[in-house]
Design an enzyme around this catalytic site. Structure first.
Site, short mmCIF file in Angstrom:
data_model
loop_
_atom_site.label_atom_id
_atom_site.label_comp_id
_atom_site.label_asym_id
_atom_site.label_seq_id
_atom_site.Cartn_x
_atom_site.Cartn_y
_atom_site.Cartn_z
N SER A 49 0.84 -1.20 0.00
CA SER A 49 0.00 0.00 0.00
C SER A 49 0.87 1.24 0.00
CB SER A 49 -0.97 -0.01 1.19
OG SER A 49 -0.29 -0.23 2.39
N GLU B 115 1.44 -1.43 21.36
CA GLU B 115 0.72 -0.49 22.25
C GLU B 115 -0.31 -1.23 23.10
OE1 GLU B 115 0.82 2.84 22.80
OE2 GLU B 115 1.57 3.83 21.00
#
Lengths: 335, 411, 335, 411
Positions: free
Chosen positions: D166, D247
């Site tokens: 992408s 995270e």
């Protein structure tokens, strides 16, 4: 912002879990279903000793005036063990109702005895809670109307799919209070009961997930554990996801009941819808993973399965709760 | 493209006459109140009496040859019979294990002697049959069967344990597979045995909801004469599997059952209050569509030309040439439909669902004949659908491998 | 009762299949999307030679007056090859509309030319069919209102997710007919178009199932064909089941359109809902089984995927069709 | 049980101030009309300019250390930032491959030199990054990678083909795994390379819907200095996987994206006509609930005590001790939610869905800002969610094995 359990809450849950494990709830529930509630009443008194029955009772009346999140923690554990008895009614809805009414005479009569476990209560809130559970063990039977609160007089017994839910019809007894303030108190009580019900559903769903994972790891077919089949894995993964993401909504709803923002009813409804859907999926999957054995009472699944089938539509149907959510979210507000 | 043989749903005179006869007989004869539960002594007797009554009218096994008590009518007539039977809410068939599981096998693999001896009695419910497929360690994996049949003079001695045997508590006879050799699939034999014989112990299983009549069967050197071996010794697996999708895809549960239930569901929806609330409407309609699809699919199967054995799409790069495995598609379809149907019904009943919608529901949402139990008991029963007779997981694998041709994996 | 294809119908499907395979529809569609409809128009003329465009035209006007099941067979095959052009409009809805109107002048003007393939037609039926497809190739553009039929005047072009569906707004042109009889003819046309649309959806769904099965048997990941994974098998099995049980509803609806019992609209709606759901599932699964490659135009999936996404909500949404079914089944009648 | 630390959703002063600042800055600065598509030259420039503007306000990477352009705020602030960003409908982040995939890996495995050299440029979008994970024969099965990195003086020479990259068509740099040894997992190295280097050919992939910017990258002896090896040589698999659920469960797609979209969906429902029709109401509400659940789940993750690394249920017979694998649950959840959200939106648009609800819909059901494309493009984009970054099938297997502890199978 705090949206996870405190150490104290985790310890509280562990203490409850240990007590309930030792109490042999499956046997207690069997006798309860056979109209012998005495072993169950003993467990309820142990709950009182741990403070559970006084969580929603103000300190003035001998309770703990706990945060609703503590009630969620307790009810999840009670659902996890499928404890019989009027859990949502006696632990959450009735104390909330009487406290919200603010009638000192009523409070003084009932709340201290609910807190100490001297008695349990049950109630009906037609149409959401049409029948009373376990009215014969409840010294207090209430019947809440749109703007009235009455004592309830137990009538005919009804059989529930969950045979530990010993239901009776209730007809109107003595009027205790009426007027718009009653309507508002009943609404609070309905939310408190719905949240307690949602927490029990989540706990019961977790119990079924745990049982299914255990069984899938042991049961061998075609020369390998059924838990090694991708289809079984994926069904159970979806159950786990459903439960994992329903739980934070319970906490958010508890915070809303504590702080009473305008969105409180919406948040309770979101928790109830999500927990009921997650529990329903857990039940369907548990039966599918266990196969025929899940049907046998000896498998022990039935307590959770039938409890879930009964509670998913109690304290407001999915459709009613979804309607409340849409009404709230189309009323502006960006929270 | 020819108008002469154009598609149509018209019944010929014979079928129309048949439907009318069945309907009027049921109107006159079907019990107006539900019989007592089959797994009680009273209920067992009442259901047997009903079957005898049905047999006297030659309506118990319409598709069988007349010699065995049937009318030798084509599959379409059987579908019509089932539609009328379920619309009339006539009693559940106490002998369905015999009628739908054993009889097709007898027709294919039985001897003339076996057929003559067993089928007429089955048609009249003189013998009620239990199935004895599963064992504690052989559920989905039927080839893991360990109960044995050991050769003895003039027959076999059966020992072992069967479980999830429906109807066994009150039935007369049972059928199942027994190990006669070591090979997983090639060492099984299909045997029929007497439930009242020496060495047989039947123990009912206490279960959810209470009323569907499963039991365990313990067998201790139970004698079975050679005459009750069905098919070849050691070929029981092939015998059992060959009729698993019997009657060219017409299955265990007829569409008539679901079209009738879908109609009752629509009536329940009409009574359940707020019709502006279409949130449940779509689910009711989807159930109705699925029942109708199953019905039309069965009509197609029943009226297929004799030279055409392929269901569904007949062409295209992937040959969807299901053959007998089309029964797997049908099984997944009706069992999921049955669960969906009852879930919607319970959701319509709302908080009254847990009691089956009985008594005090102010909206009168109980079932239309007042037997509110039906939806709740039906739900418990429906949940067994995706499990028994080969779990839907196994059926989907069969569909993928045998119908779609995807590569096989070890099971 | 006959609810399976006749030998003639199977041969007809095979002839169409062969013709369309040889016509290289993927290339035809690419050029059609790039506003070069000439190769596509050639295919449409071949369809006319095979009688497809005259199926719904009465013999009096040069057509075959075929049974609606024959139209289902043809449209399923056209969907199976994702042929571009106003299929439901020109082959099913317009001939049905003009025939039902029974205005000889209109019929004589248009029907013979539609049957011979001299022209194709398109139409809008707001709100169900709000835009016209391929108005530039259509010599006949109609706009059907509740009780009016007008010529349509093409306006602004719109981009569809399916780039072979070259949509335009249409505004009212000359009035051709009005009155209650028009409303009834339009209703017939809408049913005919919905059924043709449903048949195309089924064909497209089958094409995607076939492509997915092929790919899953070839594509290797983790050392084995992805089609060996149980999760992939079960997804594709569910697609196959959905298509298998939608198809008989197409036939039942075709019979209903031929015989016009009071339940005809209900049966068309059932077919449309079931075919759209089955096709939608086929599309979602095809993309999931193919993974990223499904997104690439070179995979060739896009013709079917985008056609399905466009058609599932055309000719009446699922909700509208479900509403028609409920209206019909609550109106008594036990068929 | 103590009231002092009771559960609450209150923001402290710092968080409230932060939310207010973000909101007012976005109100003043976010473009009111959508930027041109990112995969056009114009759009690329416009998106880069937007990122620079955001970086000047120190809002492009709020959770990063200040040294690299961030504000060093806790995860909760990042969730708040995302909520405001999506409510403001600010532009999609052109550098999300860098920000969400590469940066966490640099923080964990990068050298100080790499961080100093790369992160500030990334924060300003001076370098826009493409990901180069997949290969034609290595999609879900990433360990099947065949592109090679061969040792050369002072670095490595890359050869092979990457696909589904992408942003590659307009990006500056890319990162991915390359084969440096024979072992499936132990023979891969994590490398960063320049897309403008000699030997690199980028070919955009023509795709469905048109606008999401995938490309193929062909590599022919492309030189990469040693300084651009991330982590240890041959340890690339472990490096890549260690930050897959970075995270602590806060993932690739923030809840703010879905809560904002759910709000727009509710507005679309309000405009789409018949509100007595609750058949779509329930689906809209379920999307709203799921977005809210994801939000609350993330709040829980963001505010979890430092000593608590277990998500979900902390006790019971089955230890649901997900650890890093909890990210698999989140990934399945948001990707299914995203598809459901857009499917409901398209169903609300009805026949206007195929054009994205543009222009002539008399009910005005287009998106509220008039950019009706959003729902349709969003749908196409959402369908990639269950496929990329580990298909949901693989994630479910990971959940079953690593979170639930079911027995592993060969893959």
């Amino acid at each position: 912002m705090i949206l996870t359990l405190s150490t104290e809450q985790e310890q509280f849950a562990t203490v409850l879990h240990t007590m309930l494990t030792e109490a042999d709830i499956p046997t207690v529930a069997q006798r309860w279903a056979a109209d012998d509630p005495s072993p169950g009443q003993l467990v309820w008194r142990q709950l009182a000793d741990l403070g559970v029955t006084g969580l929603a009772v103000p300190t003035r009346w001998g309770g703990l005036a706990a945060h609703p999140a503590d009630i969620v923690v307790a009810c999840e554990e009670l659902g996890h063990h499928a404890l019989p008895g009027p859990v949502a009614e006696s632990i959450a809805a009735i104390p909330t109702l009487l406290t919200a009414l603010g009638d000192d005479a009523l409070c003084e009569t009932w709340l201290p005895r609910l807190a100490t476990g001297e008695l349990v209560g049950t109630l009906t809130v037609p149409p959401h809670v049409p029948y009373a559970t376990d009215a014969d063990v409840a010294a207090l039977v209430l019947r809440a109307g749109a703007q009235t609160l009455r004592l309830g007089v137990p009538g005919a017994r009804l059989r529930s799919v969950d045979d530990t839910r010993r239901l009776t019809e209730v007809i109107d007894g003595a009027l205790l209070a009426d007027g718009p303030a009653v309507g508002s108190a009943v609404a609070h009580a309905l939310d408190a009961g719905a949240l307690a019900c949602a927490a029990q559903l989540l706990g019961a769903g977790h119990a079924l997930l745990e049982a299914s994972v255990r069984y899938a790891g042991q049961r061998t077919q075609f020369g390998r554990p059924v838990g090694q089949f991708q289809a079984v894995k994926h069904m159970l993964a979806d159950v786990a996801i459903g439960l994992e993401f329903a739980r934070p909504l319970l906490f958010a709803a508890a915070v809303a009941l504590a702080d009473q923002p305008p969105t409180a009813a919406r948040d309770v409804s979101a928790a109830k819808v999500a927990c009921a859907d997650a529990a329903r999926r857990a039940a369907r999957t548990a039966l599918q993973v266990h196969g025929a054995i899940g049907y046998a009472r000896e498998s022990g699944l039935d307590s959770w399965l039938t409890r879930i089938w009964a509670l998913v539509r109690a304290w407001g149907t999915q459709s009613w709760h979804r309607g409340r959510i849409m009404a709230a979210v189309t009323d502006g507000g960006r929270t | 493209m020819t108008q002469a043989s154009a598609m149509n749903l018209d019944l010929d005179d014979e079928a129309r006459t048949f439907r009318a006869e069945v309907r009027s007989w049921l109107t006159a004869n079907a019990p107006t109140a539900p019989l007592p539960p089959m797994d009680t002594a009273d209920g067992d007797a009442a259901h047997r009496a009903w079957e005898r009554h049905l047999a006297q009218a030659r309506l118990s096994v319409v598709s069988w040859p007349t010699a065995y008590g049937g009318r030798n009518v084509p599959p379409l007539h059987w579908l019509i019979f089932e539609e009328e039977y379920h619309l009339a809410r006539a009693p559940a068939r106490i002998n369905q294990n015999g009628l739908f599981l054993l009889a097709p096998t007898l027709f294919t693999h039985g001897t003339a002697e076996q057929r003559t001896r067993l089928l007429p009695r089955m048609a009249r419910a003189d013998d009620v049959w239990a199935q004895a497929w599963s064992e504690p360690d052989a559920g989905s994996d039927l080839a893991a069967i360990r109960s044995r049949a050991v050769r003895t003079d003039g027959g076999w001695l059966l020992s072992g344990q069967k479980t999830w045997s429906s109807r066994a508590a009150h039935a007369d006879r049972a059928f199942g597979l027994f190990r006669t050799g070591a090979d997983r699939h090639q060492g099984l034999t299909y045997l029929m045995f007497d439930l009242h014989a020496d060495g047989v112990t039947v123990r009912p299983i206490r279960q959810l909801g209470g009323a569907t009549g499963f039991a365990e069967i313990f067998l201790d050197r139970v004698f079975v004469p050679d005459a009750d071996v069905l098919g070849e010794v050691d070929q029981g697996w092939a015998v059992a599997m060959s009729t698993a999708g019997h009657e060219r895809g017409l299955s265990l549960r007829s569409p008539g059952r679901f079209t009738a239930a879908a109609q009752r569901l629509v009536r329940l929806w009409l009574r359940s209050g707020d019709q502006a609330d279409r949130s449940l409407r779509d689910r009711v309609v989807d159930v109705w569509i699925a029942a109708q699809a199953y019905r039309m699919h069965s009509y197609g199967t029943a009226t297929r030309r004799a030279d055409d054995h392929t269901p569904g799409q007949q062409r295209g790069p992937v040959a969807l040439s299901g053959g007998g495995h089309a029964a797997s598609m049908t099984k997944v379809y009706w069992s999921e439909l049955d669960v969906a149907l009852h879930e919607v019904a319970l959701d319509l009943l709302g908080p009254y669902a847990e009691t089956g919608g009985r008594r005090t529901d102010p909206a009168g949402r109980a079932d239309d004949d007042g037997s509110g139990d039906a939806w709740l008991d039906g739900y418990l029963f429906s949940l067994a659908g995706p499990i028994y007779a080969g779990t839907n997981e196994i059926q989907r694998t069969v569909i993928a491998e045998r119908v779609l041709g995807l590569p096989r994996d070890r099971r």
